[in-house]
Design a protein around this motif. Structure first.
Motif, PDB file in Angstrom:
ATOM      1  N   GLY B 209       0.786  -1.226   0.000  1.00  0.00           N
ATOM      2  CA  GLY B 209       0.000   0.000   0.000  1.00  0.00           C
ATOM      3  C   GLY B 209       0.820   1.280   0.000  1.00  0.00           C
ATOM      4  N   CYS B 210       2.052   1.208   0.485  1.00  0.00           N
ATOM      5  CA  CYS B 210       2.890   2.410   0.548  1.00  0.00           C
ATOM      6  C   CYS B 210       4.357   2.010   0.392  1.00  0.00           C
ATOM      7  N   GLY B 227       2.276   1.393  -3.410  1.00  0.00           N
ATOM      8  CA  GLY B 227       1.522   2.635  -3.307  1.00  0.00           C
ATOM      9  C   GLY B 227       2.426   3.855  -3.180  1.00  0.00           C
ATOM     10  N   THR B 228       2.019   4.957  -3.789  1.00  0.00           N
ATOM     11  CA  THR B 228       2.797   6.195  -3.712  1.00  0.00           C
ATOM     12  C   THR B 228       1.863   7.380  -3.963  1.00  0.00           C
ATOM     13  N   TRP B 229       2.414   8.567  -3.973  1.00  0.00           N
ATOM     14  CA  TRP B 229       1.626   9.774  -4.228  1.00  0.00           C
ATOM     15  C   TRP B 229       2.464  10.694  -5.109  1.00  0.00           C
ATOM     16  N   ARG B 230       1.789  11.620  -5.809  1.00  0.00           N
ATOM     17  CA  ARG B 230       2.574  12.473  -6.703  1.00  0.00           C
ATOM     18  C   ARG B 230       2.416  13.961  -6.389  1.00  0.00           C
ATOM     19  N   CYS B 258      17.246  12.267   5.614  1.00  0.00           N
ATOM     20  CA  CYS B 258      16.524  12.274   4.327  1.00  0.00           C
ATOM     21  C   CYS B 258      17.538  11.955   3.220  1.00  0.00           C
ATOM     22  N   PRO B 259      17.277  10.918   2.417  1.00  0.00           N
ATOM     23  CA  PRO B 259      18.289  10.507   1.428  1.00  0.00           C
ATOM     24  C   PRO B 259      18.611  11.562   0.372  1.00  0.00           C
ATOM     25  N   VAL B 278      12.013  11.233  -2.660  1.00  0.00           N
ATOM     26  CA  VAL B 278      12.018   9.912  -3.304  1.00  0.00           C
ATOM     27  C   VAL B 278      11.093   8.925  -2.588  1.00  0.00           C
ATOM     28  N   LYS B 279      10.221   9.438  -1.758  1.00  0.00           N
ATOM     29  CA  LYS B 279       9.181   8.620  -1.083  1.00  0.00           C
ATOM     30  C   LYS B 279       9.782   7.490  -0.261  1.00  0.00           C
ATOM     31  N   CYS B 280      10.829   7.820   0.493  1.00  0.00           N
ATOM     32  CA  CYS B 280      11.463   6.773   1.311  1.00  0.00           C
ATOM     33  C   CYS B 280      10.665   6.477   2.568  1.00  0.00           C
TER      34      CYS B 280
END
Lengths: 82, 400
Positions: B209-210, B227-230, B258-259, B278-280
């Motif tokens: 989901g994420c 799952g992700t968001w933009r 934060c990468p 990068v949605k880590c």
């Protein structure tokens, strides 16, 4: 002339029977062989998929697993796969 | 404890020591009423003593019409341990998200104690309910009873393996799409591929989901749907301040980890350069009350992961950076079918999709399945030498 699923299933069975003990066929191998035999116009992948289901549901062939899934004749009574 | 031949099992007993759960303890518990489990203990003890496995795997077992769901297992020591001469495994399609009623679990256990060893694995690494150990003659009766109770077999062999998913929106606020609904939909839509092996090798779909990826899809599934968001991460600045007031070192522990270093904290306000996120999930996981995924949610589709069986391990790579996932999921199903079409045509026996892509090249693969190459498919510029952006070269430009 377009083939029926039963016709294709019969042809698949004959092929498996002919090569039993010599070559193992995957579902994809049988599909390619049938398209080559009957021609793309008369026998497409969807028909082959239905034919395989017909063949397996009839019990004339069974699935086996030897590092991958194959379609073969059922074992004779008393002979057990292992 | 002694096995069925009255022999002691000192090596297995060692595995009961320590604070962790022990499979030996569970087998011994069932051995009190199951001769199969007694023989299993005997064979295992012998295997550990002689450092040799005595199982042979595969062969001709299954239920009528199905090519998956049963993994044939036989003992080389069938005279010494006759009750495990056959010790087949059955995979049963788990409910999405692994939710059961206690009634359903009792039903499963009753069927299994009647027809098999009573040993289960809840759940196997595929996600399925796993029944461990039964005889060939019991397979059809088990299948009949399972289907009467609305259960079905899962995948095995060269087929679509049972799709699995995380608990998704049922219990997790980070889920960016309904993983359970998608998993259930794909399972029903691809029944033929699940039960009748027609692929060069196995194909796994896992829905997370994420980006926390609780089902580890990026490492284990040929197709990982994550799952992700933009749009932008949702920030509650008051809650961020509360974390800081509570002693959290936001500069060091959040921004510092934060990468892409896309976050800044000035002591009052947290700002995020979302274009470089990068949605880590690191910041969201650590400040659960202050940060949330954005509102424009969907999923990233990645392809090609596998464990090292025939060749080395691979992680999935991005195929589609963002896709909205809503029923009836036609776009996704169409993509899956195009991948299978090319793989079925060109894949070698026992070649996974990730290996196929490596062999034919990502550029050729993308062209064959009708997907345009885009920068998100590579981690760094020029990392993948198979993709050329010819449209950026003008006449007279020097090609490197």
């Amino acid at each position: 002339m377009a083939r029926t699923a039963q016709e294709v299933a019969d042809a698949m069975f004959e092929l498996v029977k002919e090569y039993q003990g010599k070559k193992k066929f995957k579902a994809g191998d049988l599909t390619k062989a049938m398209i080559e035999k009957f021609g793309q116009a008369d026998c497409d992948k969807q028909l082959c998929k239905t034919a395989i289901r017909t063949l397996m549901d009839s019990g004339r062939c069974v699935y086996t697993y030897f590092g991958g899934s194959f379609i073969e004749l059922p074992p004779k009574e008393g002979a057990e796969g292992g | 404890m002694a096995d069925s031949n009255g022999k002691q099992t000192p090596l297995l007993d060692e595995l009961e020591k320590g604070p962790w759960p022990s499979f030996v303890k569970e087998i011994k518990s069932m051995a009190k009423e199951s001769p199969m489990c007694q023989d299993l203990l005997g064979q295992l003890e012998k295997s550990y003593g002689e450092k040799r496995g005595y199982w042979k795997h595969g062969g001709i077992v299954g239920v009528m019409g199905y090519g998956g769901g049963v993994i044939g297992r036989y003992s080389f020591l069938n005279e010494e341990f006759p009750h495990v001469a056959h010790f087949h495994t059955i995979r049963i399609n788990q409910p999405s998200g692994w939710f059961y009623t206690s009634d359903a679990i009792r039903t499963l256990c009753d069927i299994w104690e009647k027809h098999g060893s009573g040993l289960t694995n809840m759940h196997g690494s595929t996600g399925d309910i796993v029944f461990l150990g039964t005889q060939t003659s019991e397979l059809e009766p088990i299948f009949k009873e399972l289907t009467e109770k609305d259960f079905d077999l899962g995948g095995s062999g060269s087929d679509l393996r049972t799709p699995s998913c995380c608990v998704g929106q049922s219990r997790c606020e980070w889920a960016c799409y309904d993983t359970m609904q998608l998993c259930d939909h794909l399972t029903h839509h691809f029944q033929d591929e699940l039960h009748r092996p027609a692929f060069p090798y196995k194909f796994k779909i896992k829905c997370a989901g994420c980006p926390n990826d609780c089902v580890a899809s990026v490492a284990r599934a040929d197709m990982s749907i994550i799952g992700t968001w933009r749009d932008n991460i949702q920030i509650d600045q008051a809650a961020v301040k509360a974390y800081a007031d509570g002693g959290m070192n936001i500069e060091r522990d959040i921004c510092g980890n934060c990468p892409t270093k896309c976050m800044q904290w000035d002591g009052k306000t947290l700002t995020i350069d979302n274009s470089n996120c990068v949605k880590c999930m690191h910041c969201i996981n650590n400040m659960t009350k202050a940060l949330r995924p954005g509102k424009d949610r969907g999923a990233t589709i990645l392809l090609g992961a596998k464990a090292p069986i025939v060749d080395g391990a691979l992680l999935s790579s991005v195929l589609v950076p963002f896709i909205k996932l809503e029923p009836p999921y036609e776009e996704l199903k169409d993509l899956i079918e195009r991948i299978w079409e090319f793989w079925g045509e060109h894949g070698k026996n026992r070649e996974r999709t990730g290996e196929l892509i490596q062999r034919v090249g990502l550029g050729n693969f993308l062209e064959a399945i009708g997907v345009e190459p885009i920068p998100e498919m590579v981690a760094h510029p020029r990392e993948n030498p198979f993709i050329f952006y010819e449209e950026y070269l003008e006449e007279g430009d020097e090609e490197e």
